[in-house]
Design a protein around this motif. Structure first.
Motif, PDB file in Angstrom:
ATOM      1  N   ALA A 183      47.112 132.038  21.941  1.00  0.00           N
ATOM      2  CA  ALA A 183      46.445 131.907  20.639  1.00  0.00           C
ATOM      3  C   ALA A 183      46.957 130.744  19.802  1.00  0.00           C
ATOM      4  CB  ALA A 183      46.588 133.216  19.860  1.00  0.00           C
ATOM      5  N   VAL A 184      48.248 130.437  19.904  1.00  0.00           N
ATOM      6  CA  VAL A 184      48.826 129.425  19.014  1.00  0.00           C
ATOM      7  C   VAL A 184      48.503 127.993  19.456  1.00  0.00           C
ATOM      8  CG1 VAL A 184      51.071 129.064  20.159  1.00  0.00           C
ATOM      9  CG2 VAL A 184      50.914 128.992  17.648  1.00  0.00           C
ATOM     10  N   GLN A 185      47.954 127.818  20.643  1.00  0.00           N
ATOM     11  CA  GLN A 185      47.710 126.454  21.125  1.00  0.00           C
ATOM     12  C   GLN A 185      46.764 125.667  20.219  1.00  0.00           C
ATOM     13  OE1 GLN A 185      44.829 124.784  23.695  1.00  0.00           O
ATOM     14  NE2 GLN A 185      46.269 124.731  25.423  1.00  0.00           N
ATOM     15  N   THR A 186      45.631 126.272  19.852  1.00  0.00           N
ATOM     16  CA  THR A 186      44.628 125.559  19.049  1.00  0.00           C
ATOM     17  C   THR A 186      45.160 125.134  17.682  1.00  0.00           C
ATOM     18  OG1 THR A 186      42.799 126.639  20.203  1.00  0.00           O
ATOM     19  CG2 THR A 186      42.326 125.715  18.021  1.00  0.00           C
ATOM     20  N   PRO A 187      45.769 126.052  16.887  1.00  0.00           N
ATOM     21  CA  PRO A 187      46.308 125.593  15.598  1.00  0.00           C
ATOM     22  C   PRO A 187      47.433 124.581  15.743  1.00  0.00           C
ATOM     23  CG  PRO A 187      46.886 127.895  16.016  1.00  0.00           C
ATOM     24  CD  PRO A 187      45.866 127.518  17.026  1.00  0.00           C
ATOM     25  N   LEU A 188      48.177 124.646  16.840  1.00  0.00           N
ATOM     26  CA  LEU A 188      49.252 123.677  17.063  1.00  0.00           C
ATOM     27  C   LEU A 188      48.671 122.289  17.318  1.00  0.00           C
ATOM     28  CD1 LEU A 188      52.338 123.543  17.250  1.00  0.00           C
ATOM     29  CD2 LEU A 188      52.134 123.982  19.703  1.00  0.00           C
ATOM     30  N   LEU A 189      47.654 122.216  18.159  1.00  0.00           N
ATOM     31  CA  LEU A 189      47.004 120.928  18.424  1.00  0.00           C
ATOM     32  C   LEU A 189      46.341 120.390  17.162  1.00  0.00           C
ATOM     33  CD1 LEU A 189      45.429 121.538  21.961  1.00  0.00           C
ATOM     34  CD2 LEU A 189      47.336 120.030  21.393  1.00  0.00           C
ATOM     35  N   ARG A 190      45.777 121.305  16.363  1.00  0.00           N
ATOM     36  CA  ARG A 190      45.133 120.885  15.124  1.00  0.00           C
ATOM     37  C   ARG A 190      46.169 120.280  14.167  1.00  0.00           C
ATOM     38  NH1 ARG A 190      43.475 125.595  13.228  1.00  0.00           N
ATOM     39  NH2 ARG A 190      41.677 125.610  14.623  1.00  0.00           N
ATOM     40  N   TRP A 191      47.359 120.869  14.140  1.00  0.00           N
ATOM     41  CA  TRP A 191      48.418 120.356  13.266  1.00  0.00           C
ATOM     42  C   TRP A 191      48.818 118.938  13.681  1.00  0.00           C
ATOM     43  CZ3 TRP A 191      53.537 118.893  14.243  1.00  0.00           C
ATOM     44  CH2 TRP A 191      54.331 118.679  13.096  1.00  0.00           C
ATOM     45  N   PHE A 192      48.955 118.694  14.977  1.00  0.00           N
ATOM     46  CA  PHE A 192      49.289 117.343  15.450  1.00  0.00           C
ATOM     47  C   PHE A 192      48.197 116.358  15.054  1.00  0.00           C
ATOM     48  CE2 PHE A 192      52.204 119.478  18.479  1.00  0.00           C
ATOM     49  CZ  PHE A 192      53.326 118.681  18.285  1.00  0.00           C
ATOM     50  N   GLN A 193      46.939 116.813  15.155  1.00  0.00           N
ATOM     51  CA  GLN A 193      45.826 115.933  14.795  1.00  0.00           C
ATOM     52  C   GLN A 193      45.851 115.625  13.298  1.00  0.00           C
ATOM     53  OE1 GLN A 193      41.973 117.591  15.694  1.00  0.00           O
ATOM     54  NE2 GLN A 193      40.991 115.596  15.741  1.00  0.00           N
ATOM     55  N   GLY A 218      53.261 119.363  30.053  1.00  0.00           N
ATOM     56  CA  GLY A 218      52.732 120.507  30.790  1.00  0.00           C
ATOM     57  C   GLY A 218      52.249 121.587  29.845  1.00  0.00           C
ATOM     58  N   GLN A 219      51.393 122.470  30.387  1.00  0.00           N
ATOM     59  CA  GLN A 219      50.883 123.611  29.633  1.00  0.00           C
ATOM     60  C   GLN A 219      51.263 124.892  30.367  1.00  0.00           C
ATOM     61  OE1 GLN A 219      46.816 121.228  28.338  1.00  0.00           O
ATOM     62  NE2 GLN A 219      46.766 123.460  28.474  1.00  0.00           N
ATOM     63  N   PHE A 220      51.622 125.927  29.610  1.00  0.00           N
ATOM     64  CA  PHE A 220      52.164 127.146  30.210  1.00  0.00           C
ATOM     65  C   PHE A 220      51.602 128.390  29.520  1.00  0.00           C
ATOM     66  CE2 PHE A 220      55.131 123.650  30.330  1.00  0.00           C
ATOM     67  CZ  PHE A 220      55.597 123.636  31.631  1.00  0.00           C
ATOM     68  N   SER A 226      52.727 125.573   8.539  1.00  0.00           N
ATOM     69  CA  SER A 226      51.289 125.853   8.442  1.00  0.00           C
ATOM     70  C   SER A 226      50.727 126.495   9.708  1.00  0.00           C
ATOM     71  CB  SER A 226      50.517 124.561   8.139  1.00  0.00           C
ATOM     72  OG  SER A 226      50.703 123.620   9.186  1.00  0.00           O
ATOM     73  N   VAL A 227      51.532 126.585  10.758  1.00  0.00           N
ATOM     74  CA  VAL A 227      51.096 127.222  12.002  1.00  0.00           C
ATOM     75  C   VAL A 227      51.870 128.519  12.172  1.00  0.00           C
ATOM     76  CG1 VAL A 227      50.943 127.027  14.511  1.00  0.00           C
ATOM     77  CG2 VAL A 227      50.535 125.016  13.093  1.00  0.00           C
ATOM     78  N   VAL A 228      51.139 129.631  12.274  1.00  0.00           N
ATOM     79  CA  VAL A 228      51.783 130.930  12.445  1.00  0.00           C
ATOM     80  C   VAL A 228      51.253 131.608  13.702  1.00  0.00           C
ATOM     81  CG1 VAL A 228      52.176 131.259   9.973  1.00  0.00           C
ATOM     82  CG2 VAL A 228      50.074 132.144  11.026  1.00  0.00           C
ATOM     83  N   VAL A 229      52.053 132.497  14.242  1.00  0.00           N
ATOM     84  CA  VAL A 229      51.621 133.312  15.379  1.00  0.00           C
ATOM     85  C   VAL A 229      51.564 134.755  14.907  1.00  0.00           C
ATOM     86  CG1 VAL A 229      53.994 133.494  16.247  1.00  0.00           C
ATOM     87  CG2 VAL A 229      52.078 133.975  17.778  1.00  0.00           C
ATOM     88  N   ASN A 230      50.463 135.418  15.231  1.00  0.00           N
ATOM     89  CA  ASN A 230      50.256 136.817  14.861  1.00  0.00           C
ATOM     90  C   ASN A 230      50.447 137.702  16.082  1.00  0.00           C
ATOM     91  OD1 ASN A 230      48.977 136.790  11.947  1.00  0.00           O
ATOM     92  ND2 ASN A 230      48.053 135.089  13.069  1.00  0.00           N
ATOM     93  N   TYR A 231      50.963 138.891  15.858  1.00  0.00           N
ATOM     94  CA  TYR A 231      51.142 139.849  16.947  1.00  0.00           C
ATOM     95  C   TYR A 231      50.410 141.139  16.595  1.00  0.00           C
ATOM     96  CZ  TYR A 231      54.619 136.612  18.675  1.00  0.00           C
ATOM     97  OH  TYR A 231      55.237 135.476  19.136  1.00  0.00           O
ATOM     98  N   TYR A 232      49.799 141.740  17.630  1.00  0.00           N
ATOM     99  CA  TYR A 232      48.990 142.932  17.437  1.00  0.00           C
ATOM    100  C   TYR A 232      49.387 144.027  18.427  1.00  0.00           C
ATOM    101  CZ  TYR A 232      45.936 139.700  14.892  1.00  0.00           C
ATOM    102  OH  TYR A 232      45.447 138.773  14.011  1.00  0.00           O
ATOM    103  N   ALA A 233      49.281 145.261  17.947  1.00  0.00           N
ATOM    104  CA  ALA A 233      49.326 146.430  18.828  1.00  0.00           C
ATOM    105  C   ALA A 233      47.877 146.879  18.959  1.00  0.00           C
ATOM    106  CB  ALA A 233      50.190 147.523  18.226  1.00  0.00           C
TER     107      ALA A 233
END
Length: 310
Positions: A213-223, A233-235, A276-283
């Motif tokens: 989930a965090v990949q898209t907001p992370l790439l957006r932040w770099f942009q 690499g991507q993992f 500005s980039v956060v990761v959310n966790y869900y049950a």
């Protein structure tokens, strides 16, 4: 003839479980002769019982390939169910022998969720006054959601909510969120810490995979920062990404609450925070209102301890 999951489950009511056990044994052994030796039976006995099972199901479970038996598509499905049936039977036997009322708590953990965060969330579940046996599975989210849908899991811990388009009946319970930070081995950290974040232009970057989930907001932040790091690499698996980071392959992102652990276990140092980039966790559960004691313990730990530190 093709057999689907529904047909197999309907027929399972009338299954001869001795025949199913013989089938499962042959599937594991790879041949009737080897299974017969392990079960101390004659090959003719097992062969006859397998033929009866295939007749009752109306489909072939094996095809012969050279001197070995190979599972058909229906055989693979039957083998999966047989493994689960006899595993549950073994768990029941062991529980009754112990004279215990211990219950199983089956949890699926998305491979994008850091192992240490998963541990902190789940540890309270095994410390309950009424003991539970924690059974953890790590897999891709799609497979975990499918297992949840057929009640093979009590809970899924994920970094994103259950998508409505999957058609799976489940409920998202927010556990919390935390910021992301960038880390690297000391040599790289020293190089890219000064002038952060402008220093990241051209830096070797280890990136979470497309389904994290965090990949898209992370790439957006770099942009947004007009930065172009060099993606090494991507993992999908966060532990594998950190292993590459520990080897000095590049800068890697991780939850900010893991800073102390990353320094101790990965030998990496903080470069800078990306607030500005956060990761959310869900049950994610099939319950709208959480009632399972172990699930409540997970939720309580997240709210009062783990993500309270963020």
């Amino acid at each position: 003839m093709r057999i689907n999951r529904k047909n197999l489950m309907e027929k399972a009511i009338m299954l001869n479980y001795k025949q199913l056990y013989y089938f499962w044994s042959v599937a594991k052994a790879g041949s009737i002769t080897r299974a017969a030796e392990q079960l101390h039976l004659t090959p003719q006995t097992i062969s006859g019982q397998l033929a009866e099972l295939e007749r009752s199901l109306g489909t072939d479970l094996f095809r012969r390939t050279g001197r070995r038996l190979e599972l058909t598509s229906a055989g693979k499905m039957a083998n999966e169910h047989a493994r689960e049936i006899f595993q549950i039977g073994n768990e029941l036997e062991q529980t009754l022998k112990r004279g215990s009322t211990e219950q199983s708590f089956r949890v699926g953990v998305a491979d994008a969720v850091p192992k240490s965060i998963a541990y902190q969330l789940l540890a309270p579940a095994i410390a309950l006054a009424e003991p539970v046996r924690l059974i953890c599975y790590e897999d891709k989210l799609e497979r975990l959601f499918a297992e949840l849908a057929i009640h093979k899991l009590d809970l899924v811990i994920a970094d994103q909510p259950l998508p409505s388009e999957l058609g799976v009946k489940g409920y998202n319970h927010s556990l919390g969120q935390c910021g992301i930070a960038l880390y690297a081995v000391p040599e790289l950290a020293a190089r890219y810490r000064e002038g952060f974040p402008r220093s990241l232009n051209g830096a070797p970057l280890l990136l979470p995979g497309d389904k994290v989930a965090v990949q898209t907001p992370l790439l957006r932040w770099f942009q947004e920062q007009d930065l172009q790091p060099r993606i090494v690499g991507q993992f999908d698996d966060s532990a594998l990404m950190k292993a590459f980071g520990r080897a000095g392959a590049g800068v890697f992102p991780a939850p900010a609450i893991m800073e102390e652990e990353i320094q101790k276990q990965q030998g990496a140092e903080l470069i800078g925070h990306i607030k500005s980039v956060v990761v959310n966790y869900y049950a994610i559960s099939v319950e709208r209102r959480l009632t399972h004691p172990a699930v409540l313990a997970v939720s309580e730990a997240a709210r009062q301890s783990i993500f309270a530190k963020k």
